[in-house]
Motif scaffolding. Structure first.
Motif, PDB file in Angstrom:
ATOM      1  N   ASN A 512      16.017   6.672  31.948  1.00  0.00           N
ATOM      2  CA  ASN A 512      15.543   7.989  32.462  1.00  0.00           C
ATOM      3  C   ASN A 512      15.659   8.954  31.015  1.00  0.00           C
ATOM      4  O   ASN A 512      14.706   9.777  30.696  1.00  0.00           O
ATOM      5  N   TYR A 547      27.116  20.325  41.364  1.00  0.00           N
ATOM      6  CA  TYR A 547      25.805  19.987  41.629  1.00  0.00           C
ATOM      7  C   TYR A 547      25.116  19.892  40.100  1.00  0.00           C
ATOM      8  O   TYR A 547      24.025  19.868  40.147  1.00  0.00           O
ATOM      9  N   ASN A 548      25.597  19.926  39.047  1.00  0.00           N
ATOM     10  CA  ASN A 548      25.317  19.802  37.815  1.00  0.00           C
ATOM     11  C   ASN A 548      24.873  18.276  37.367  1.00  0.00           C
ATOM     12  O   ASN A 548      25.533  17.579  38.553  1.00  0.00           O
ATOM     13  N   PRO A 549      24.257  18.002  36.363  1.00  0.00           N
ATOM     14  CA  PRO A 549      23.774  16.380  36.598  1.00  0.00           C
ATOM     15  C   PRO A 549      24.826  15.895  36.053  1.00  0.00           C
ATOM     16  O   PRO A 549      25.337  16.253  34.969  1.00  0.00           O
ATOM     17  N   TYR A 550      24.957  14.518  36.224  1.00  0.00           N
ATOM     18  CA  TYR A 550      25.900  13.855  35.913  1.00  0.00           C
ATOM     19  C   TYR A 550      25.084  12.433  35.392  1.00  0.00           C
ATOM     20  O   TYR A 550      25.615  11.261  35.831  1.00  0.00           O
ATOM     21  N   THR A 551      24.058  12.785  35.070  1.00  0.00           N
ATOM     22  CA  THR A 551      22.859  11.539  34.321  1.00  0.00           C
ATOM     23  C   THR A 551      22.792  11.844  32.691  1.00  0.00           C
ATOM     24  O   THR A 551      21.739  11.431  32.051  1.00  0.00           O
ATOM     25  N   LEU A 552      24.090  12.131  32.134  1.00  0.00           N
ATOM     26  CA  LEU A 552      23.763  12.473  30.867  1.00  0.00           C
ATOM     27  C   LEU A 552      24.639  11.287  29.949  1.00  0.00           C
ATOM     28  O   LEU A 552      24.910  10.348  30.445  1.00  0.00           O
ATOM     29  N   THR A 608      17.490  16.234  25.554  1.00  0.00           N
ATOM     30  CA  THR A 608      18.512  15.304  25.757  1.00  0.00           C
ATOM     31  C   THR A 608      18.979  14.409  24.895  1.00  0.00           C
ATOM     32  O   THR A 608      19.975  14.115  24.315  1.00  0.00           O
ATOM     33  N   LYS A 611      20.263  16.209  21.468  1.00  0.00           N
ATOM     34  CA  LYS A 611      21.722  16.688  21.471  1.00  0.00           C
ATOM     35  C   LYS A 611      22.658  15.200  20.942  1.00  0.00           C
ATOM     36  O   LYS A 611      23.614  15.576  20.604  1.00  0.00           O
TER      37      LYS A 611
ATOM     38  N   ARG B  70      18.437  18.996  42.824  1.00  0.00           N
ATOM     39  CA  ARG B  70      19.433  17.870  42.268  1.00  0.00           C
ATOM     40  C   ARG B  70      18.562  16.898  41.747  1.00  0.00           C
ATOM     41  O   ARG B  70      19.079  16.659  40.299  1.00  0.00           O
ATOM     42  N   ALA B  73      17.700  18.521  38.099  1.00  0.00           N
ATOM     43  CA  ALA B  73      18.686  18.358  37.262  1.00  0.00           C
ATOM     44  C   ALA B  73      19.050  17.072  36.707  1.00  0.00           C
ATOM     45  O   ALA B  73      19.285  16.884  35.484  1.00  0.00           O
ATOM     46  N   ASP B  74      19.084  16.067  37.617  1.00  0.00           N
ATOM     47  CA  ASP B  74      19.439  14.566  37.088  1.00  0.00           C
ATOM     48  C   ASP B  74      18.250  14.060  36.147  1.00  0.00           C
ATOM     49  O   ASP B  74      18.633  13.356  35.248  1.00  0.00           O
ATOM     50  N   LYS B  75      16.910  14.578  36.342  1.00  0.00           N
ATOM     51  CA  LYS B  75      15.865  14.035  35.581  1.00  0.00           C
ATOM     52  C   LYS B  75      16.075  14.635  34.076  1.00  0.00           C
ATOM     53  O   LYS B  75      15.799  14.038  33.076  1.00  0.00           O
ATOM     54  N   THR B  76      16.520  15.955  34.178  1.00  0.00           N
ATOM     55  CA  THR B  76      16.320  16.349  32.807  1.00  0.00           C
ATOM     56  C   THR B  76      17.737  17.009  32.257  1.00  0.00           C
ATOM     57  O   THR B  76      17.956  17.212  30.979  1.00  0.00           O
ATOM     58  N   GLY B  77      18.665  16.670  32.926  1.00  0.00           N
ATOM     59  CA  GLY B  77      20.246  17.113  32.439  1.00  0.00           C
ATOM     60  C   GLY B  77      20.477  18.587  32.222  1.00  0.00           C
ATOM     61  O   GLY B  77      21.290  19.275  31.590  1.00  0.00           O
ATOM     62  N   VAL B  78      19.582  19.176  32.750  1.00  0.00           N
ATOM     63  CA  VAL B  78      19.406  20.841  32.632  1.00  0.00           C
ATOM     64  C   VAL B  78      20.495  21.209  33.730  1.00  0.00           C
ATOM     65  O   VAL B  78      20.556  20.940  34.929  1.00  0.00           O
TER      66      VAL B  78
END
Lengths: 667, 667
Positions: A512, A547-552, A608, A611, B70, B73-78
Motif C-alpha cells: 500500500n 480510528y487513526n490509521p495503523y497501516t504506517l 508516507t 516521512k 477508515r 485513513a488506512d490507504k493514506t496514513g492521514v
C-alpha cells in the motif's frame, strides 16, 4: 527405510534428555517437552498414513485428529488418504495409534500429559485425557521433517506434561475490536503452543463488546456497532473447548468504565455528564458508583447472562487503574465512605469487589482480577493477576490466594522476546514454601490493543507468545534463547499455515505504501527497524485515536527485527575472528544498507514515504563509508557520525546502531 | 493549492468522456463510470476532511461513510479527525457533502446511480438512493492520489449508473467450506467493484452447508461439521445488505444431491444404498426422487426455514448436470414417468421443477436455476442462469424469461482475464428486440471450489472478477484491456487493504515450501507459471480429493502470471524496435530466468521442491543461451529446444514459452 537425511543428525539413542543440549538441536519442538530421548531412524509419511483412536475419551479428539491430518497434508503436500477420524478403532493397523484413558474436562488442572513413541513405521501416542492427546499431536506435527525424496516423522521417545497449569493469552478486543476469525485463528495458535487459556478482555473505555440482552444499550451505545453476539461467544467458546482451551471473560470494573457509562450514566460516579466512547488510550476517570444498588443490579444482569456462556468457573472483573477521581469528587460517595468506615479508595474498591464476588458466587463463578484488587479486606478465594510487578504474585501466594503472572509478559509493549522468555513466574530463589508455590498457577501474555488492529495484531502476539508458552510449559532450565530462536523458524511457518498473519501482513502494508512498486527497499528497512517500545509510540495516549490509521511504517515493523538480529550475530563473529567468511557475512548486510536511500528513491514519492526517507538516508550515510572501509578503501567516518541513527523516526527506532558502532570500532 | 503532481497529467477540462481514451489514463476508476469529465485542480485530503450527509436515506449510509473514512485513513496514513458518520447534517461545512433523495431498497433494479463533483476544496456526491451513494463512495476512494507532499482527490465530474442490474459472484461453499470471514471479505470486495449480488451455493455433493433446524441430519451427517448456523446466515445477509448487495441462496436439486442423500437416503432415487459425502469432483449419480411426496415435504421444510433468512425474492434451485442415471435405473420412477406421460428425464425434471416452483411461490420466492431447467414445460416466471453457452440466455430472453450470463465467467477455470472482460452478455449483433433484451439482467462470475480453499480462493476470484464487474457495469465500448490492467494496479491494492488475500497468500505457500529459506527463486517461478486451465488439473475429478492439500506450487500460481505478462510486452516492443531500451527490458527477465535452476538449488531440497525442479531447469536451459545470444555471444539453441517448455509440470504450465520463441526468432 533410512534415507539420505538432510535435516537432522542422530546423536544418541539411549539417554533421556530433559534440558537437552543435543536433542534440541535435532528436534524443533516448542514448547520443549519434559523428557526427550532421541532415537535413530525415521517414520515415513506417505498417503497410507492413518490415525487410529482407542480408549475412553471426549469426541473432541476426532476433530483434533482430523485437523492434524489436514495440517499434515498442508505442510507436506502429501495426499494422505484418510481425511477424517470419526470412529473408535477405525483403522487398527494405522501407523499412528492414539490411546486415551478417560474423557478430559477443559478445566484448571486437568491432566494434559502425554507420551509419544515414534519409531520406524509406528507412532504410539498415549495420554490420560483427550486433551493430553491433543497436546501430543501438536508435538508430533513438529516432528515432521524431510529428506530430498521423502517426508517423515523424526523418531523419538517423549514424556511430557506442563510445568504450570495456567498458560494463557489475554486479548483486548475493546481498544480495537477483533472479529471472530481473528480470535479463532489465535486460539488455534494457542493450541499449537500448548497454551490452555484464552482470556477475553471484553469491555473497556473504548468499547463494550459483548451482547447483554437485558441491557441492549451497552452495545447499542457503547460499541460503535462492533460487538460479539451471544451466539458468537458460544461459538468461540465451543471452538476453544474443542482445542482444550479454557475461556475466561473479563469485564473491567469499576474503572475503565467509559463505554459502560455511555450506556448507563446513572451508575457512573459522575452522573451529570454526557459520556462518549473514549477515542484515546490511557487511564480515564469514568468509574462505577459502588455506593448505589443500581450498579450491582446492572452488574448482576451482566453476570447472569455471561455466566452460562462461559463454562469455566473463573470470571475476571478487571479492577485495575482506578484512580478514584470521580469518587473523590462525588459528595455522596465521600459521605458513604465515612458512614461505612472506608478509609480510602482501596477500601471502597474492596467493598465493591466483595459485593461483586457475592454476585459471582451466586452464579457459580470464582473472581479474578488485576493485582490492584489484592487488598487485605478481600477474601482469599480469588485469583490475582500480577501485572505491575511480581510482588502481588508473591504476596498472594504467601497469603493463600491463587495467582498468575503477567508482569514481564506485556507483549503489546514491543520488547524483545528474550526478556519474556527468561521471565520465570517461580524463580529458583523465591521466598515461597512448596505449598505456597502451588498458588502460582502460571501466567498470561497480555495483548492490549491500543495500537493493534486485526491487520497487525498477530504480529504483536506471535512469535513472542510462543516463548512465553515455553516458559510456562517447559522445565525451568530450558532457557537457551538462541536455541529457542532456532526452533522458532519452523514454528513460525506452522503458525502461518494455521492462518496467523504475522509474516504476511507486513507486505500488505508495504505494498500500500509503495503504490504497487517494488517493495524490496521497504522490506529491507523493516528488517532493521522496530516500533518504539513501551508507551513511547503513543505518549500520553493522545497521539493515536482508535480510528487513526495503523497501516504506517511502524505497524509494518516488528520486535527482534530479522536483519538486525542476524547482523548482531555476524558482527559478533567477525569481532571474534576477522576471517574471510565472517567478513563476507557482515558485508552482505552492509551492501544492502549502503544503497538503502538510493533504492527507496526509486519508488514514487508520496507523503508516507517522504516521512521515512530520513531512516534510509541516515543508514546509507553510515553504511556506505563503513562498507568502503571494510573493503580497505578510505572512508570519512567518525564515531559521532553514528549518533544520528539513535533518534526515532516515524515511531520506529533503527536497531542496528550499536552493532554498526561495534563493527566500526573493530575495523 | 496545486502541488507538483506526479501521478496525473491534466489533459482537458470540458469534454464529457464516456469511453474516454484520455480520462482513463488519468483516473484509475473500476468499473469505469458512464460519464467522466476531467477537471483541472485537486482537492486536498488532510485531517480536517469531513463527511456530511443530508436528505432522506436508509441508515446504511452511516456505516458506509464510516467505513469510507477508515479506508481513506488506512490507504493514506492521514489522521482524519472525523471517525464516524452517525447523524444527519452533522458537519454542514464538511468537504464531502452527500445528498440522497430517498431510502434505497436492496432489490433487483434499485436505483444505483450517483453523480460526483470533485472540485478544489469541495466534493458533492448526489444520488437517488443511499445505495447509489455507496457506489459513489467507492469511486471517490479510487480518486485518491498524491504528490510528494500531499494526498488529494483528483478533481472530476462524474455521472454514473450501471448498464446491467444484476452483477454478481457465485461462491461455492460446498466443495470446500468457506467460513464467514472469507465470505464477508469477498462481499466487501464485491461492493468495491460495485457488484450487487452474492450468490451463495450452499449445497452440493460434497457438503450441505446451511442449518435446517427441522432437518438436523442435513448438517450432522452431510457436512463434516462445516456449515453455517442460521444466525451466521442472518449475519452475512445483514452484512451484504448494509453494503447494497443482494444475497441469493442456492440449494442444488435434484442432482448434486449426495450430501442430502447421506442425510435422507429415503428421498434419493436409489434407496438401497448407504451414501457417503463425496470426496471427488465431477458429476455424480445421487438424485432426488421426484415421484414421491416425501421429497417435496423435505424440500418444503428447507425452503420454509431458508425463505425468511434471505429477504431477496430470488431463490436458486440449481438444476444442473442431472444425468438421470438413478432415474433410469429405478423401476418405480420409470413407471411413474409412463403414467404421467413424461417422455424423458428433462420432462421429469420439469415436473419436479414445477412442483418446486409452487412451493417457492408459497414462500414468496421466484425460482432461479442453471440453464438445464429451461424447458418448454416450465412457466416463464423463472430466471435462467446460462452457463453452458449463450444459447439458453438468448432463448430465455426471446421467450420471456429473465436470464443472466455465467458462460464465459467461470473464474475457477483459470483462464485469462481478457476473455472474461470481453465477454459481453448483450453483444451488438444480438438477435433480440429491445424488449427481449431487457430480460438479460446481467451476469455472475462463478467460483466453483473443487480446487479452492479459504487460503487460495481470493486469488481465484480477484482481480478477474473486477474485469467482469466492469463488463456488467460499464458501457459496452469500454473494452480496452490494456487500460483495464493499468487501472487494476491500484484496485488490487485497495482490495488487499479490504482484507482480500489474493496478493499475500502466495508467499504463505512458498514459505512453507521453502522451510524458512529465501523464497525469491520460488516467487520468480510463480511469476511465469500458471495453474492448468479448464478441468485439466483434476482430470475426471479424481486426482484431488476435497481434503488433499491445496498448498502446492500450482496453488501459489495465478492466471495472467505477472512476469509473463510483462515479458510479452517487452518482447513485442523489442521485436518492433531493436533499440537499447527495449533490449534492456527483455534482458532483465532473461537474467532472472538464466539462473532460475541454480537459485532454486540453493534451497534445502525436499520432495515438494524436487517435483518442480524440472520447471526451473528447463527454463534456465533455454534462457541462459538465449541471454548469451542477446549479448552477442555464441549460443547453441534451436527452435526445437523450446519444445520441452510446453509440457505441464506439477499441474502448472510455463507461460513464457511462446514469447521466448518469438524473441529467439527475432534475434
Amino acid at each position: 527405510m533410512l534415507k539420505k537425511i538432510l535435516t537432522l543428525v542422530f546423536v544418541t539413542t539411549a539417554i533421556f534428555i530433559g534440558n537437552a543440549q543435543e536433542a534440541n538441536e535435532v528436534y524443533n519442538i516448542i514448547p520443549w517437552p519434559a523428557k526427550v530421548k532421541t532415537v535413530t531412524g525415521s517414520c515415513i509419511l506417505n498417503e497410507d498414513f492413518k490415525v487410529n483412536i482407542q480408549g475412553d475419551y471426549h469426541s473432541r479428539i476426532y476433530g483434533g485428529a482430523s485437523r492434524f491430518l489436514r495440517r499434515l497434508a498442508d505442510k507436506t503436500g502429501v495426499f494422505i488418504d484418510q481425511g477424517f477420524a470419526t470412529k473408535k478403532n477405525e483403522y487398527p493397523n494405522a501407523i499412528l495409534q492414539i490411546s486415551i484413558e478417560r474423557p478430559g474436562v477443559v478445566k484448571l488442572g486437568e491432566d494434559e500429559s502425554y507420551s509419544l513413541d515414534v519409531s520406524e513405521g509406528k507412532i504410539i501416542l498415549k495420554s490420560t485425557t483427550d486433551i493430553g492427546a491433543l497436546r501430543g499431536l501438536e508435538t508430533l506435527l513438529q516432528l515432521v521433517s524431510f529428506s530430498e525424496t521423502e517426508y517423515f516423522f523424526q523418531t523419538v521417545k517423549i514424556e511430557d506434561e506442563p510445568r504450570f497449569p495456567w498458560r494463557g493469552l489475554m486479548m483486548d478486543v475493546s481498544r480495537h475490536f477483533m472479529p471472530v476469525d481473528v480470535v479463532k485463528r489465535n486460539i488455534d495458535a494457542l493450541a499449537a503452543a500448548k497454551m490452555n487459556v484464552f482470556h477475553w478482555h471484553l469491555a473497556d473505555d473504548q468499547g463494550w463488546r459483548v451482547e447483554i440482552k437485558s441491557l441492549p444499550e451497552l452495545t447499542e451505545k457503547g460499541s460503535d456497532g462492533f460487538w460479539f453476539t451471544q451466539e458468537q461467544i458460544k461459538d468461540v467458546v465451543a471452538y476453544a473447548v474443542e482445542r482444550g482451551i479454557r475461556v475466561i471473560p473479563e469485564i473491567d470494573v469499576p474503572g475503565h468504565a467509559t463505554a459502560m457509562s455511555v450506556a448507563y450514566p446513572q451508575i457512573s460516579s459522575k452522573k451529570d455528564t454526557v459520556y462518549t466512547i473514549e477515542r484515546y488510550a490511557g487511564v480515564f476517570d469514568p468509574t462505577l458508583d459502588p455506593t448505589i444498588d443500581e450498579t450491582y443490579e446492572v452488574l448482576e444482569k451482566v453476570i447472569a447472562e455471561m455466566a452460562p456462556l462461559f463454562p469455566d468457573p473463573y470470571f475476571h472483573i478487571g479492577g485495575d487503574e482506578n484512580e478514584g477521581k470521580q469518587w473523590a469528587a462525588n459528595e455522596d460517595i465521600q459521605k458513604f465512605m465515612k458512614e461505612h468506615d472506608l478509609k480510602d479508595k482501596h477500601q471502597l474498591q474492596s467493598y465493591f469487589n466483595i459485593k461483586l464476588q457475592k454476585i459471582l458466587k451466586k452464579y457459580g463463578k470464582i473472581m479474578m482480577g488485576w493485582d490492584e484488587i489484592f487488598q487485605p479486606e478481600l477474601p482469599k478465594d480469588v485469583v490475582i493477576q500480577s501485572w505491575r510487578g511480581k510482588e502481588a504474585m508473591i504476596q498472594s501466594a504467601q497469603q493463600g490466594s491463587q495467582t498468575i503472572l503477567s508482569n514481564g509478559y506485556y507483549i503489546d509493549l514491543n520488547n524483545s522476546m528474550k526478556g519474556h522468555y527468561l521471565n520465570d513466574p517461580l524463580e529458583k530463589d523465591n521466598p515461597l514454601t512448596p505449598q505456597q508455590a502451588k498458588n502460582i498457577l502460571g501466567g498470561e501474555a497480555t495483548m492490549w490493543a491500543e495500537l493493534a488492529t486485526p491487520l497487525t495484531v498477530d504480529s504483536r502476539i506471535w512469535p513472542r507468545t510462543a516463548a512465553i508458552a515455553e516458559r510456562l510449559w517447559s522445565s525451568q532450565d530450558v532457557n537457551d534463547y538462541d536455541n529457542l530462536r532456532k526452533r522458532l523458524v519452523q514454528f513460525n511457518l506452522d503458525l502461518e499455515l494455521l492462518g496467523i498473519t504475522h509474516l504476511s501482513y507486513r507486505d500488505v502494508i508495504l505494498r500500500n505504501m509503495a503504490n504497487g512498486r517494488n517493495i524490496m527497499p521497504l522490506q529491507n528497512m523493516t528488517a532493521i527497524c522496530e516500533p518504539l517500545k513501551g508507551y513511547t509510540r503513543n505518549m500520553g495516549g493522545t497521539e493515536y485515536k482508535t480510528y487513526n490509521p495503523y497501516t504506517l511504517f511502524a505497524d509494518a515493523c516488528v520486535v527482534d527485527a530479522s536483519d538486525a538480529v542476524a547482523f548482531k550475530h555476524a558482527v559478533a563473529a567477525f569481532i571474534q575472528k576477522h576471517n574471510e567468511e565472517n567478513r563476507k557475512a557482515v558485508k552482505i548486510y552492509l551492501q544492502k544498507w549502503a544503497t538503502l536511500y538510493d533504492d527507496l528513491k526509486t519508488l514514487q514519492p508520496n507523503p508516507t514515504l517522504q516521512k521515512i526517507m530520513p531512516i534510509a538516508e541516515r543508514v546509507q550515510n553510515v553504511c556506505k563509508p563503513l562498507l568502503a572501509k571494510m573493503n580497505g578503501e578510505k572512508a570519512k567516518l567518525k564515531k559521532k557520525d553514528f549518533k544520528v541513527l539513535e533518534a526515532p523516526v516515524e515511531d520506529v527506532e533503527i536497531v542496528i546502531t550499536t552493532d554498526l558502532q561495534l563493527l566500526f570500532e573493530a575495523l
